[in-house]
Design an enzyme around this catalytic site. Sequence first.
Site, PDB file in Angstrom:
ATOM      1  N   GLY A  46       0.910  -1.220  -0.176  1.00  0.00           N
ATOM      2  CA  GLY A  46      -0.160  -0.010   0.081  1.00  0.00           C
ATOM      3  C   GLY A  46       0.837   1.276   0.022  1.00  0.00           C
ATOM      4  N   GLN A  51       2.700   9.790   1.452  1.00  0.00           N
ATOM      5  CA  GLN A  51       4.101   9.310   1.497  1.00  0.00           C
ATOM      6  C   GLN A  51       4.855   9.954   0.378  1.00  0.00           C
ATOM      7  OE1 GLN A  51       2.265   5.130   2.014  1.00  0.00           O
ATOM      8  NE2 GLN A  51       4.234   5.117   3.307  1.00  0.00           N
ATOM      9  N   CYS A  88       5.515  -0.304   6.979  1.00  0.00           N
ATOM     10  CA  CYS A  88       5.512   1.041   6.442  1.00  0.00           C
ATOM     11  C   CYS A  88       6.597   1.316   5.343  1.00  0.00           C
ATOM     12  CB  CYS A  88       5.021   1.864   7.166  1.00  0.00           C
ATOM     13  SG  CYS A  88       4.542   3.498   6.400  1.00  0.00           S
ATOM     14  N   LEU A  89       6.399   1.564   3.969  1.00  0.00           N
ATOM     15  CA  LEU A  89       7.554   2.026   3.477  1.00  0.00           C
ATOM     16  C   LEU A  89       7.975   3.349   3.701  1.00  0.00           C
ATOM     17  CD1 LEU A  89       5.648   1.306  -0.089  1.00  0.00           C
ATOM     18  CD2 LEU A  89       7.571  -0.313   0.955  1.00  0.00           C
ATOM     19  N   HIS A 130      -4.359   1.135   7.727  1.00  0.00           N
ATOM     20  CA  HIS A 130      -2.974   1.780   7.602  1.00  0.00           C
ATOM     21  C   HIS A 130      -3.114   2.656   6.759  1.00  0.00           C
ATOM     22  CE1 HIS A 130       1.413   1.358   7.606  1.00  0.00           C
ATOM     23  NE2 HIS A 130       1.155   1.989   6.667  1.00  0.00           N
ATOM     24  N   GLU A 131      -3.471   2.487   5.447  1.00  0.00           N
ATOM     25  CA  GLU A 131      -3.448   3.728   4.363  1.00  0.00           C
ATOM     26  C   GLU A 131      -4.356   4.828   4.765  1.00  0.00           C
ATOM     27  OE1 GLU A 131      -0.988   3.484   2.553  1.00  0.00           O
ATOM     28  OE2 GLU A 131      -0.559   1.473   2.880  1.00  0.00           O
ATOM     29  N   HIS A 134      -2.879   7.191   7.054  1.00  0.00           N
ATOM     30  CA  HIS A 134      -2.010   8.176   6.458  1.00  0.00           C
ATOM     31  C   HIS A 134      -2.544   9.464   6.161  1.00  0.00           C
ATOM     32  CE1 HIS A 134       1.902   6.115   6.312  1.00  0.00           C
ATOM     33  NE2 HIS A 134       1.543   5.142   5.828  1.00  0.00           N
TER      34      HIS A 134
END
Length: 144
Positions: A46, A51, A88-89, A130-131, A134
């Site tokens: 994701g 991000q 997470c990226l 999670h997304e 963000h």
Amino acid sequence: MALRNIVKLGDDVLRKVCRTQMTFDEKLWTLLDDMADTMYKAEGVGLAAPQIGILRRICVIDIGEGLIELINPVIVKTSGKQVGSEGCLSLPGRFEEVQRPFKVTVRAQNRKGENIELTGEGLLARAFCHEIDHLDGKLFIDRI
Ligand code: NI
């Protein structure tokens, strides 16, 4: 195809509340395409717009079952719970146990601006949470 730079923990942009996406035009489609390319290149499941430094309510998800694009997503229903490892990226190499609902229903718009509703369980439910976090400046480490 264009890869965007992924912002890392410590950058203020990850802590901002994103704005509603109002237009569904070629500029949005390019952004969505770039977000997917960037997510796949980084081998994530994701990616949310902040991000890559863009404060819009947009995210992409692919848990291995195909690409999902969510614009202005809202969680409308949750049930159950699950505890599992999450990463997470924007926090490369860091994984923590996070509790999330087991089943999550999301309402959003697709790239044409049409209303959609999706329900996911397990990893997909986790990715939705999670997304969407963000988009409100929240990170998974806030939920440990
Ligand atoms: Ni993340």
